[in-house]
Scaffold this active site. Structure first.
Site, short mmCIF file in Angstrom:
data_model
loop_
_atom_site.label_atom_id
_atom_site.label_comp_id
_atom_site.label_asym_id
_atom_site.label_seq_id
_atom_site.Cartn_x
_atom_site.Cartn_y
_atom_site.Cartn_z
CG ASP A 43 35.18 35.05 49.90
OD1 ASP A 43 35.61 35.91 49.12
OD2 ASP A 43 35.85 34.07 50.29
CD GLU A 98 37.41 34.37 42.53
OE1 GLU A 98 37.84 33.22 42.67
OE2 GLU A 98 38.00 35.36 43.02
#
Ligand code: FUB
Length: 371
Positions: A63, A270
């Site tokens: 991420d 997301e």
């Protein structure tokens, strides 16, 4: 299954059987052209070669939110760890305990791991699972934004501060008031205003928040229902609070219509990211269960944003999560896959160039060459 098996496992098994039949010893072959006739079971094979290598291999990272601060590239990733937590649909196996900040002087240069920048024990309200963070600079201070479940197992977004972009960071005593769900991206507009984009469905709990009110019993949407939308909030000058209520962001198809839940190769899941290019706002995100990083463009930081296409094809591992940043006049995508571990919750961050076409569209990136 949400957040679970690497999506290529079944395909890889079929490929492996075909390869054994063809008596070929290549181990990286994953792509096999269909047979043109019965005599040729396997017509063409290709080796799948990553276009980039992991930026660090001493720890697992994911991420990546990249920023240029003081002429240096800082990467704020999740720090994946093998805690032994069993896999489930809520992503409990992503059971991260701390953050490390990475930095490098240039893309391709040596990468420094600055060690623990913030530990979950230093966040008074935290329960478990430090997920994808982001960072911003204002007020002569670096702000680290992070999602973590509180002690009642509800995700909120917290903030921690430091005078150093690499930390260590000191967490505020409570989450940002009005914050919820996961994956904050804090974007600075040209006029100096900061906006936080966030949200993540399934394990990220966004489906439980309607009109900013929490309902622990709220279910995922059905295929024909409107898709759940990402959220945005204007930050106050203190960078620790929202200026007004959280808003939904309208995401539209090229036909001008909002997505429904069954548009799951285009609707938001997301990993929100915002960047600006040639005066346009580019909102990019993961589609989750279909594993694309897509983008949509608009004329205001609040949207609406119109779907434009795929930035990054699915990578190895279930999740796909990225950031897009300009470094020295060139554009890059930071992303992750599971090259080091082969396990969906033990990822490694990478970087690759990102190119625009003359009309402002982004050229789709495949993280693997098929040779
Ligand atoms: O790293 C944990 C979660 O996985 C992130 O918050 C999501 O974006 C997905 O990458």
């Amino acid at each position: 299954m949400p957040y679970q098996q690497p999506k290529h496992v079944g395909f890889l098994a079929v490929a492996a059987i075909l390869l054994m039949v063809s008596c070929n010893n290549a181990t990286e072959s994953t792509k096999i052209a269909p047979a043109a006739d019965s005599a040729a079971a396997v017509k063409k094979e290709s080796r799948k070669v990553p276009i980039s290598q992991p930026l660090v291999s001493n720890i697992y990272t994911a991420d990546p939110s990249a920023h240029v601060f003081n002429g240096k590239i800082y990467i704020y990733p999740s720090h994946d760890t093998a805690t032994g937590t069993p896999e489930n649909d809520n992503g409990d196996h992503f059971n991260m305990m701390d953050y490390h900040v990475l930095s490098m002087d240039s893309v391709g240069g040596a990468v420094t791991d600055h060690g623990v920048a913030l530990h979950i024990k230093g966040i008074p309200w935290a329960g478990r699972q430090l997920w994808a963070p982001d960072a911003a600079f204002a007020n002569n201070t670096y702000y680290l934004y992070f999602p973590v479940k509180d002690k009642k197992d509800v995700f909120h977004i917290g903030v921690a501060t430091s005078k150093n972009p690499a930390g260590p960071f000191t967490a505020e005593k409570a989450p940002i008031k009005g914050s919820y769900s996961i994956d904050p991206c804090v974007f600075k507009d040209d006029v100096g205003k900061f906006y936080m984009y966030f949200g993540g469905i399934w394990g990220g709990q966004l489906q439980r928040w309607n009109n900013n009110v929490y309902d622990s019993a709220a279910k995922l949407r059905q295929p024909g229902e409107p898709a759940i939308l990402p959220r945005v909030a204007l930050m106050n000058a203190d960078m620790k609070s929202y200026n007004g209520p959280v808003k939904e962001i309208q995401l539209l198809g090229k036909d001008g219509k909002p997505f429904t839940e069954k548009d799951n190769d285009k609707r938001f899941f997301e990993a929100a990211w915002m960047h600006k290019y040639n005066g346009k706002y580019y909102f990019s995100y993961s589609t989750g269960d279909t594993h694309f990083i897509c983008y949509a463009t608009g004329d205001s930081p609040y949207g609406p944003f119109t779907y434009q296409g795929v930035v990054l094809q699915p990578v190895d591992g279930w999740t796909n999560h990225h950031s897009i940043v300009e470094v020295g006049g060139k554009w890059y995508i930071f992303y992750h896959d599971v090259q080091l571990s082969g396990k969906t919750h033990l990822r490694n961050v990478k970087v690759a160039p990102l190119q625009y076409n003359a009309d402002g569209s982004i050229q789709t990136i495949d993280a693997y060459r098929h040779e």
